[in-house]
Design a protein around this motif. Structure first.
Motif, PDB file in Angstrom:
ATOM      1  N   TYR A   1       0.829  -1.208   0.000  1.00  0.00           N
ATOM      2  CA  TYR A   1       0.000   0.000   0.000  1.00  0.00           C
ATOM      3  C   TYR A   1       0.866   1.262   0.000  1.00  0.00           C
ATOM      4  N   ARG A   2       1.951   1.247   0.759  1.00  0.00           N
ATOM      5  CA  ARG A   2       2.751   2.467   0.950  1.00  0.00           C
ATOM      6  C   ARG A   2       3.892   2.620  -0.053  1.00  0.00           C
ATOM      7  N   HIS A   3       4.428   1.519  -0.555  1.00  0.00           N
ATOM      8  CA  HIS A   3       5.651   1.594  -1.356  1.00  0.00           C
ATOM      9  C   HIS A   3       5.461   0.992  -2.745  1.00  0.00           C
TER      10      HIS A   3
END
Length: 393
Positions: free
Chosen positions: A193-195
Motif C-alpha cells: 500500500y505504501r511503497h
C-alpha cells in the motif's frame, strides 16, 4: 540415541535430527515454485539453489495450523529423510513427532499409518512442541512443583499452555490465531500500500520482517518518534531489496553509506506496528485477547496455590520469540497485570526455534520412555486407533 529420530514438524519449519546429534537441521516445510524456473519445484531446503526467489509460489502442507495437504507433506518428508538432505532411514527407528494442540483424530490416524506403513518405523511417539518445551525447561531448571507456562509463538497460532506437576492443564490452554504468517501477510499489505506491490513476495517480505521488525516497549512514545524527521526519528530505516543478481538477500542500508544501485524502501512505523498484532489482534479484526491477557486468563484456570510459581516460569518459544524486544514487552505487561505480591519472570530461550527439539532429546533419556511409545507390534495388533488410545486417552 542413534536409533531415535526427533521431528518437530512445524507449519513453517521442520526441525529434524537423530537424538545423538547436538542440534537439528532446520528445513522449510513446504514446496516452492519460482517464476524464473517454472519447470522445477524446490522442496524444503532446496530453495537455496534457486537463483531468483522473487514471486515464489508456495505449496504448504498446513492450512490454518493443521496438516491437510498430505501429498505436499509426504513429498517434503521424502526429501527430508533422503540422502540428499538428512539421510535418516526411519526403518527400525523410533520416531518422536510433534503435532498441533487439539489435533483431529483423522489426522493423527493418518500420521500413524504413514510412518508405520510407508517409512516402516519401529515405534512412534506423538506429542506437542509445548510438551517437549516444558520437559526441557523443567528438567534443566530446579522448578518448585514442576510448574511453568509455555508460550509457543508458532507460524499459524500462539498457544499458551500451563503445566502443573509436569502435567498440562487442558482447560487452561489458550490459543490466539496470530503467528508468524499473520505478521508477514500484514507487513506485505502495508508495504504494497505504501511503497510498491509485494503481494506475491512472501519470501522476501518474511526476510524483511526478520531483519527490521521489533516489539515496542512504549508504543505511544515510538508513535511520536516515527513522526519526526531524521535523525531525530531513530526508527526509520532504509531497506535495500534483493535483485537476485548481485544481492540475494536484502539488508538495512547504513544512513551514512553510499546510495545503493538496487531498489530501496523506507520502513518507519511498520517496524513495530506489525509485531504489535501479537498484543492487540483486534488491530486486524481478530477479536481475541492479546498474548499478555491470554497468559493471565490461562493462569486463572490453574490452581491458585501455584500461581506464583507459574508467573516465575513463563517460557517463550517459537519463531516470533526471536523478534527483538519480545521478552521485555511481555515482562512489562505481565508485571502490570499480575498481583503486586508475585514475582514475574519471562524467559526467552537461547534458541526458541530448536528448544522443543532439544526437549525431545531430554525425553529420550527418561527411564520410562520405552513404555510411552507405540510399538510396531501394538500397531499391527490394534490398528491406527491404538495411537489415539496411547497418546490421547
Amino acid at each position: 540415541m542413534n536409533n531415535i529420530c526427533i521431528l518437530d514438524n512445524g507449519a513453517y519449519t521442520a526441525k529434524v535430527g537423530l537424538a545423538s546429534q547436538e542440534a537439528p537441521q532446520l528445513i522449510p516445510n513446504c514446496i516452492m515454485k519460482a517464476k524464473s524456473e517454472r519447470r522445477r519445484a524446490f522442496i524444503g531446503d532446496q530453495i537455496k539453489e534457486c537463483r531468483d526467489a522473487s514471486g515464489l509460489f508456495y505449496l504448504l502442507p498446513f492450512q490454518r495450523g493443521y496438516l491437510l495437504n498430505w501429498d505436499t507433506q509426504k513429498t517434503v518428508w521424502d526429501h527430508i529423510f533422503s540422502p540428499d538432505c538428512c539421510g535418516i532411514n526411519l526403518s527400525e527407528k523410533t520416531l518422536i513427532i510433534t503435532e498441533p494442540h487439539f489435533n483431529f483424530h483423522s489426522i493423527q490416524e493418518a500420521l500413524t499409518e504413514i510412518f508405520f506403513e510407508e517409512y516402516e518405523c519401529d515405534a512412534l511417539f506423538r506429542t506437542t512442541a509445548a510438551d517437549l518445551s516444558a520437559l526441557h525447561h523443567l528438567k534443566s531448571n530446579t522448578v518448585p512443583a514442576d510448574c511453568c507456562i509455555i508460550v509457543d509463538m508458532g507460524y499459524s497460532f500462539t498457544h499458551i499452555v500451563p503445566y502443573v506437576k509436569g502435567e498440562k492443564i487442558k482447560n487452561a490452554i489458550r490459543r490466539i490465531d496470530v503467528g508468524g504468517k499473520v505478521l508477514t501477510n500484514h507487513l506485505k499489505e502495508i508495504i504494497s500500500y505504501r511503497h510498491l506491490n509485494m503481494m506475491d513476495e512472501s519470501y522476501v517480505v518474511n526476510q524483511i520482517k526478520e531483519d527490521v521488525c521489533f516489539v515496542s516497549s512504549d508504543f505511544q512514545r515510538d508513535m511520536k518518534t516515527q513522526k519526526l524527521r531524521y535523525p531525530e526519528n531513530t526508527i526509520i530505516q532504509e531497506y535495500v531489496l534483493p535483485d537476485f543478481t548481485t544481492v540475494n538477500r536484502g539488508y538495512v542500508k547504513k544512513p551514512e553509506g553510499p546510495a545503493p544501485e538496487q531498489q530501496t524502501i523506507k520502513l518507519n512505523n511498520e517496524r513495530f506496528t506489525v509485531p504489535e498484532l501479537l498484543f492487540n489482534p483486534s488491530d486486524v479484526g481478530i477479536q481475541q485477547m492479546g498474548v499478555s491477557e491470554a497468559i493471565m486468563n490461562a493462569l486463572d484456570s490453574c490452581p491458585p496455590p501455584v500461581h506464583h510459581v507459574l508467573l516465575e516460569n513463563i517460557v517463550v518459544t517459537g519463531g516470533c520469540a526471536l523478534i527483538p524486544g519480545m521478552g521485555e514487552r511481555l515482562q512489562t505487561e505481565l508485571r502490570a497485570l499480575a498481583p503486586d505480591d508475585m514475582e514475574v519472570k519471562v524467559i526467552i530461550t537461547e534458541d526458541p526455534v530448536a528448544f522443543p527439539w532439544q526437549g525431545g532429546r531430554v525425553l529420550c533419556q527418561s527411564t520410562d520412555f520405552s513404555e510411552m511409545i507405540l510399538t510396531r507390534e501394538e500397531y499391527e495388533e490394534e490398528g491406527v486407533g491404538a495411537s489415539i488410545e496411547k497418546f490421547d486417552p
